[in-house]
Write a protein that holds these residues in place. Structure first.
Motif, PDB file in Angstrom:
ATOM      1  N   ALA A  22       0.826  -1.219   0.000  1.00 26.85           N
ATOM      2  CA  ALA A  22       0.000   0.000   0.000  1.00 26.85           C
ATOM      3  C   ALA A  22       0.856   1.264   0.000  1.00 26.85           C
ATOM      4  N   LYS A  23       0.588   2.140  -0.985  1.00 34.41           N
ATOM      5  CA  LYS A  23       1.272   3.449  -1.033  1.00 34.41           C
ATOM      6  C   LYS A  23       1.025   4.203   0.276  1.00 34.41           C
ATOM      7  N   ASN A  24      -0.225   4.225   0.742  1.00 33.50           N
ATOM      8  CA  ASN A  24      -0.561   5.046   1.907  1.00 33.50           C
ATOM      9  C   ASN A  24      -0.154   4.402   3.231  1.00 33.50           C
ATOM     10  N   ALA A  25       0.431   3.197   3.131  1.00 27.99           N
ATOM     11  CA  ALA A  25       1.053   2.594   4.321  1.00 27.99           C
ATOM     12  C   ALA A  25       2.559   2.822   4.276  1.00 27.99           C
ATOM     13  N   SER A 124      -7.591  22.078  -0.145  1.00 34.89           N
ATOM     14  CA  SER A 124      -6.558  22.947   0.450  1.00 34.89           C
ATOM     15  C   SER A 124      -5.642  22.132   1.360  1.00 34.89           C
ATOM     16  N   ARG A 125      -6.170  21.150   2.025  1.00 34.26           N
ATOM     17  CA  ARG A 125      -5.399  20.169   2.825  1.00 34.26           C
ATOM     18  C   ARG A 125      -4.494  20.846   3.851  1.00 34.26           C
ATOM     19  N   PRO A 126      -5.084  21.563   4.798  1.00 31.22           N
ATOM     20  CA  PRO A 126      -4.292  22.188   5.861  1.00 31.22           C
ATOM     21  C   PRO A 126      -3.666  21.138   6.795  1.00 31.22           C
ATOM     22  N   ILE A 127      -2.781  21.612   7.673  1.00 29.24           N
ATOM     23  CA  ILE A 127      -2.150  20.682   8.628  1.00 29.24           C
ATOM     24  C   ILE A 127      -2.355  21.173  10.063  1.00 29.24           C
ATOM     25  N   ASP A 128      -3.421  21.933  10.276  1.00 32.26           N
ATOM     26  CA  ASP A 128      -3.672  22.493  11.622  1.00 32.26           C
ATOM     27  C   ASP A 128      -3.791  21.411  12.693  1.00 32.26           C
ATOM     28  N   LEU A 129      -4.364  20.266  12.358  1.00 29.96           N
ATOM     29  CA  LEU A 129      -4.550  19.216  13.375  1.00 29.96           C
ATOM     30  C   LEU A 129      -3.202  18.588  13.757  1.00 29.96           C
ATOM     31  N   HIS A 130      -2.292  18.504  12.765  1.00 27.18           N
ATOM     32  CA  HIS A 130      -0.943  18.000  13.069  1.00 27.18           C
ATOM     33  C   HIS A 130      -0.301  18.935  14.096  1.00 27.18           C
ATOM     34  N   PRO A 165     -10.914  13.025  12.175  1.00 26.07           N
ATOM     35  CA  PRO A 165      -9.992  11.870  12.203  1.00 26.07           C
ATOM     36  C   PRO A 165      -9.022  11.894  11.013  1.00 26.07           C
ATOM     37  N   SER A 166      -8.126  12.878  11.047  1.00 28.13           N
ATOM     38  CA  SER A 166      -7.156  13.028   9.957  1.00 28.13           C
ATOM     39  C   SER A 166      -6.151  11.877   9.960  1.00 28.13           C
ATOM     40  N   VAL A 167      -5.952  11.250   8.803  1.00 30.64           N
ATOM     41  CA  VAL A 167      -5.008  10.123   8.679  1.00 30.64           C
ATOM     42  C   VAL A 167      -3.592  10.610   8.965  1.00 30.64           C
ATOM     43  N   GLY A 168      -3.156  11.651   8.270  1.00 29.72           N
ATOM     44  CA  GLY A 168      -1.785  12.141   8.428  1.00 29.72           C
ATOM     45  C   GLY A 168      -1.512  12.655   9.827  1.00 29.72           C
ATOM     46  N   ALA A 169      -2.481  13.371  10.403  1.00 28.65           N
ATOM     47  CA  ALA A 169      -2.268  13.912  11.750  1.00 28.65           C
ATOM     48  C   ALA A 169      -2.174  12.778  12.768  1.00 28.65           C
ATOM     49  N   THR A 308     -12.747   7.808   0.450  1.00 31.84           N
ATOM     50  CA  THR A 308     -12.682   8.883  -0.556  1.00 31.84           C
ATOM     51  C   THR A 308     -11.743   8.505  -1.695  1.00 31.84           C
ATOM     52  N   ASP A 309     -10.740   7.664  -1.412  1.00 33.09           N
ATOM     53  CA  ASP A 309      -9.793   7.279  -2.466  1.00 33.09           C
ATOM     54  C   ASP A 309     -10.393   6.310  -3.476  1.00 33.09           C
ATOM     55  N   MET A 310     -11.623   5.840  -3.193  1.00 35.30           N
ATOM     56  CA  MET A 310     -12.318   4.994  -4.174  1.00 35.30           C
ATOM     57  C   MET A 310     -13.450   5.774  -4.843  1.00 35.30           C
ATOM     58  N   THR A 330     -17.509  13.794   1.233  1.00 33.15           N
ATOM     59  CA  THR A 330     -17.490  14.620   2.460  1.00 33.15           C
ATOM     60  C   THR A 330     -16.068  14.886   2.941  1.00 33.15           C
ATOM     61  N   VAL A 331     -15.048  14.230   2.384  1.00 32.38           N
ATOM     62  CA  VAL A 331     -13.703  14.344   2.957  1.00 32.38           C
ATOM     63  C   VAL A 331     -12.905  15.472   2.318  1.00 32.38           C
ATOM     64  N   PHE A 332     -12.947  15.585   0.983  1.00 28.85           N
ATOM     65  CA  PHE A 332     -12.202  16.652   0.299  1.00 28.85           C
ATOM     66  C   PHE A 332     -13.185  17.570  -0.416  1.00 28.85           C
ATOM     67  N   ASN A 334     -12.767  19.304  -3.228  1.00 26.64           N
ATOM     68  CA  ASN A 334     -12.717  19.494  -4.681  1.00 26.64           C
ATOM     69  C   ASN A 334     -12.284  18.208  -5.376  1.00 26.64           C
ATOM     70  N   ARG A 335     -13.061  17.165  -5.221  1.00 22.32           N
ATOM     71  CA  ARG A 335     -12.610  15.863  -5.707  1.00 22.32           C
ATOM     72  C   ARG A 335     -13.568  15.272  -6.745  1.00 22.32           C
ATOM     73  N   PHE A 336     -14.219  16.171  -7.525  1.00 23.75           N
ATOM     74  CA  PHE A 336     -15.110  15.696  -8.599  1.00 23.75           C
ATOM     75  C   PHE A 336     -14.607  16.082  -9.981  1.00 23.75           C
ATOM     76  N   LEU A 374      -4.374  11.520  -8.882  1.00 24.04           N
ATOM     77  CA  LEU A 374      -4.069  10.083  -8.947  1.00 24.04           C
ATOM     78  C   LEU A 374      -5.296   9.205  -9.195  1.00 24.04           C
ATOM     79  N   ARG A 375      -6.327   9.390  -8.414  1.00 20.59           N
ATOM     80  CA  ARG A 375      -7.485   8.485  -8.507  1.00 20.59           C
ATOM     81  C   ARG A 375      -8.353   8.876  -9.705  1.00 20.59           C
ATOM     82  N   ALA A 376      -8.351  10.160 -10.054  1.00 15.33           N
ATOM     83  CA  ALA A 376      -9.092  10.606 -11.244  1.00 15.33           C
ATOM     84  C   ALA A 376      -8.507   9.954 -12.490  1.00 15.33           C
TER      85      ALA A 376
HETATM   86  C1  EPZ Z   1      -4.335  10.498   3.445  1.00 13.98           C
HETATM   87  O1  EPZ Z   1      -4.148  11.874   3.180  1.00 13.98           O
HETATM   88  C2  EPZ Z   1      -4.074   9.783   2.127  1.00 13.98           C
HETATM   89  N1  EPZ Z   1      -2.687  10.035   1.700  1.00 13.98           N
HETATM   90  C3  EPZ Z   1      -5.044  10.273   1.064  1.00 13.98           C
HETATM   91  O2  EPZ Z   1      -4.822   9.493  -0.106  1.00 13.98           O
HETATM   92  C4  EPZ Z   1      -6.469  10.008   1.555  1.00 13.98           C
HETATM   93  O3  EPZ Z   1      -7.382  10.526   0.610  1.00 13.98           O
HETATM   94  C5  EPZ Z   1      -6.686  10.683   2.910  1.00 13.98           C
HETATM   95  O4  EPZ Z   1      -5.684  10.220   3.848  1.00 13.98           O
HETATM   96  C6  EPZ Z   1      -8.047  10.378   3.499  1.00 13.98           C
HETATM   97  O5  EPZ Z   1      -8.217   9.003   3.613  1.00 13.98           O
HETATM   98  C7  EPZ Z   1      -1.704   9.317   2.273  1.00 13.98           C
HETATM   99  O6  EPZ Z   1      -1.929   8.505   3.151  1.00 13.98           O
HETATM  100  C8  EPZ Z   1      -0.322   9.582   1.758  1.00 13.98           C
HETATM  101  P1  EPZ Z   1      -6.420  13.580   6.003  1.00 13.98           P
HETATM  102  P2  EPZ Z   1      -4.139  12.925   4.418  1.00 13.98           P
HETATM  103  O7  EPZ Z   1      -5.436  14.305   6.845  1.00 13.98           O
HETATM  104  O8  EPZ Z   1      -3.480  12.330   5.581  1.00 13.98           O
HETATM  105  C9  EPZ Z   1      -8.608  17.745   6.436  1.00 13.98           C
HETATM  106  C10 EPZ Z   1      -4.539   9.078  -2.388  1.00 13.98           C
HETATM  107  O9  EPZ Z   1      -5.255   9.253  -3.390  1.00 13.98           O
HETATM  108  N2  EPZ Z   1      -7.521  18.071   7.365  1.00 13.98           N
HETATM  109  O10 EPZ Z   1      -7.209  12.464   6.573  1.00 13.98           O
HETATM  110  O11 EPZ Z   1      -3.637  14.231   3.904  1.00 13.98           O
HETATM  111  C11 EPZ Z   1      -8.109  17.725   4.992  1.00 13.98           C
HETATM  112  O12 EPZ Z   1      -8.150  19.031   4.458  1.00 13.98           O
HETATM  113  C12 EPZ Z   1      -4.423  10.146  -1.325  1.00 13.98           C
HETATM  114  O13 EPZ Z   1      -3.878   8.021  -2.164  1.00 13.98           O
HETATM  115  C13 EPZ Z   1      -7.581  19.263   8.085  1.00 13.98           C
HETATM  116  O14 EPZ Z   1      -8.529  20.031   7.957  1.00 13.98           O
HETATM  117  O15 EPZ Z   1      -5.716  13.042   4.692  1.00 13.98           O
HETATM  118  C14 EPZ Z   1      -9.078  16.812   4.313  1.00 13.98           C
HETATM  119  O16 EPZ Z   1     -10.220  17.549   3.929  1.00 13.98           O
HETATM  120  C15 EPZ Z   1      -5.267  11.382  -1.652  1.00 13.98           C
HETATM  121  N3  EPZ Z   1      -6.566  19.571   8.927  1.00 13.98           N
HETATM  122  C16 EPZ Z   1      -9.458  15.812   5.410  1.00 13.98           C
HETATM  123  O17 EPZ Z   1      -9.055  16.398   6.644  1.00 13.98           O
HETATM  124  C17 EPZ Z   1      -5.487  18.746   9.110  1.00 13.98           C
HETATM  125  O18 EPZ Z   1      -4.589  19.080   9.919  1.00 13.98           O
HETATM  126  C18 EPZ Z   1      -8.780  14.468   5.267  1.00 13.98           C
HETATM  127  O19 EPZ Z   1      -7.398  14.683   5.362  1.00 13.98           O
HETATM  128  C19 EPZ Z   1      -5.427  17.546   8.362  1.00 13.98           C
HETATM  129  C20 EPZ Z   1      -6.463  17.229   7.506  1.00 13.98           C
END
Ligand code: EPZ
Length: 427
Positions: A22-25, A124-130, A165-169, A308-310, A330-332, A334-336, A374-376
């Protein structure tokens, strides 16, 4: 530049297909290797994707030794030297996922400087939660000249409730907490299978992580972590992409080593549509009769909701199911964008804020289309399989970030598809 050319029409996919790690792992796992101050780390089942090469560069840039044996799909990392604190712009700007090195560098070095990731086409994908979580653990965070700077003589445990529940955060905070003083509780944590894979890896390195896969993760800090050997979990999104490809071509495909448990939200929607999905010893088998496919309503949500990635790939499937389907993203925000391109292929769809209505069962015509992410890219190629005539997909740099030999795997299942050199100057 290269393009993918699909001859539409009868592309019934039959046979079996293998999927990659898995890329995301693997991207957070590579970031986590920075935490091992003793011994080397070996990652197996590593997919050969451009994002992996980029993350390898990011980790090398931190003064760790990184060897990628592509033949064996193995990456070996030696982070026992002095880890430097800066993740350079040129790599982070290429891949926003690099932001997950922030937690590990801060935990290991006490000072981290990571270029602010840009937004991207899907939001926009902010990182405020991180940042909020790291501050709760004692980090002092400043933003200067496009860089995030975080300082903490020693991180301490904290009780963190995530707004989303942000994945990256979740990944950044879990990794930072492994070396913090005391206990960190992360509530409303992401529950994706890639979070579980990272927690297993961290515990194999000597960390104390509990609750991964549930909404509350508890991490008890330890002195240091050591290297280990770990096999990257299978890519549930690549698997899901081939399951959708089989379903929309009336095919019969075995997706080898796909994990049923990781794809339950997708499988439940396929079954609801009238697709036959069965768990077999070698993986997941998908069969369908196009005339039986029914329109469905889908809403993307954090795991265990529909991924959302599907979303893009599933809207391609909706184009062949008779009737009106809806997809709510509901997650992003601008994903259409793939739907704008599918409209050029004759798709009747309407987008109102986070909801797309898709009228399926209409004949689509092949076209030259633009892929935006990528998914588009995958979704447009799949749509080309069922459209009449030729579909040409450019900007394959997006596709190559997350799919390995995608067109070859489709061709081996019977698709009329090629990847050609194109000399369009505007590429
Ligand atoms: C991961 O991204 C994946 N990328 C994404 O996959 C996936 O779409 C996403 O999780 C959701 O499942 C990797 O794992 C490398 P998030 P990530 O933080 O961690 C908002 C793909 O196609 N948010 O869960 O960036 C954010 O704006 C990619 O493989 C905040 O507001 O996703 C978004 O709307 C695309 N503040 C939502 O949460 C924050 O601090 C989900 O983001 C962090 C996120």
């Amino acid at each position: 530049m290269e393009k993918i050319v699909v001859q539409g029409g009868d592309n019934r996919l039959v046979g079996s297909v293998t999927i990659e790690g898995a890329k995301n792992a693997v991207l957070p796992l590579l970031a986590a290797t920075i935490l091992a101050s003793k011994g080397k780390t070996v990652l197996q089942n590593v997919p050969i994707l451009s994002d992996v090469f980029t993350m390898n560069q990011v980790v090398r840039g931190l003064n760790a030794k990184v060897d990628f044996d592509e033949e064996a799909h193995v990456v070996e990392v030696d982070a026992t030297g002095d880890i430097t604190e800066e993740a350079p712009y040129k790599y982070v700007s290429k891949m926003r996922a690099s932001i997950v090195v922030l937690g590990p560098i801060l935990a290991r070095v006490g000072h981290a400087k990571v270029s602010m990731p840009g937004g991207c086409t899907i939001g926009s994908r902010p990182i405020d939660l991180h940042l909020k979580g790291l501050e709760a653990m004692g980090a002092k965070i400043t933003q200067t000249a496009g860089y995030i700077e975080a300082k903490a003589d020693h991180l301490h445990g904290a009780h963190i409730y995530m707004d989303f529940p942000s994945v990256g955060a979740t990944q950044n905070l879990m990794m930072a907490a492994t070396l913090a003083d005391g206990v960190t509780v992360i509530e409303n944590a992401a529950r994706e299978p890639e979070i579980v894979d990272l927690a297993i890896f961290l515990n194999e390195m000597g960390a104390k992580v509990k609750g991964a896969g549930t909404e509350t993760i508890t991490v008890t800090g330890v002195e240091n972590l050591h290297g280990t050997t770990h096999t990257v979990v299978q890519d549930r999104i690549e698997a899901g992409t081939f399951m959708v490809a089989a379903a929309m071509t009336g095919g019969d495909v075995l997706v080898r080593d796909a994990v049923w448990e990781h794809n339950r939200p997708l499988i439940s929607k396929l079954l609801e549509m009238g697709v036959e999905v069965t768990e077999e010893s070698e993986g997941i088998r998908v069969r369908s009769q196009l005339e039986n496919l029914k329109a469905v309503h889908v809403k993307t949500l954090p795991h265990p909701g529909f991924p959302t990635d599907m979303q893009a790939q599933f809207t391609a499937l909706m184009t062949v199911a008779k009737g009106e389907s809806t997809m709510v993203e509901t997650v992003f925000e601008n994903r259409f964008q793939h739907l704008e391109e599918m409209r050029r292929m004759g798709l009747h769809s309407e987008i109102i804020r986070d909801t797309a209505r898709i009228v399926g069962g209409q004949a689509l015509q092949g076209a030259e289309v633009l892929s935006t992410d990528l998914r588009a890219s995958a979704a447009l190629i799949l749509t080309g399989l069922v459209a009449q005539g030729e579909t040409v997909v450019g900007k394959l740099v997006h596709l190559d970030r997350g799919y390995y030999r995608f067109h070859e795997k489709l061709a081996q299942l019977g698709a009329k598809i090629q990847r050609i050199e194109a000399n369009d100057e505007e590429e």
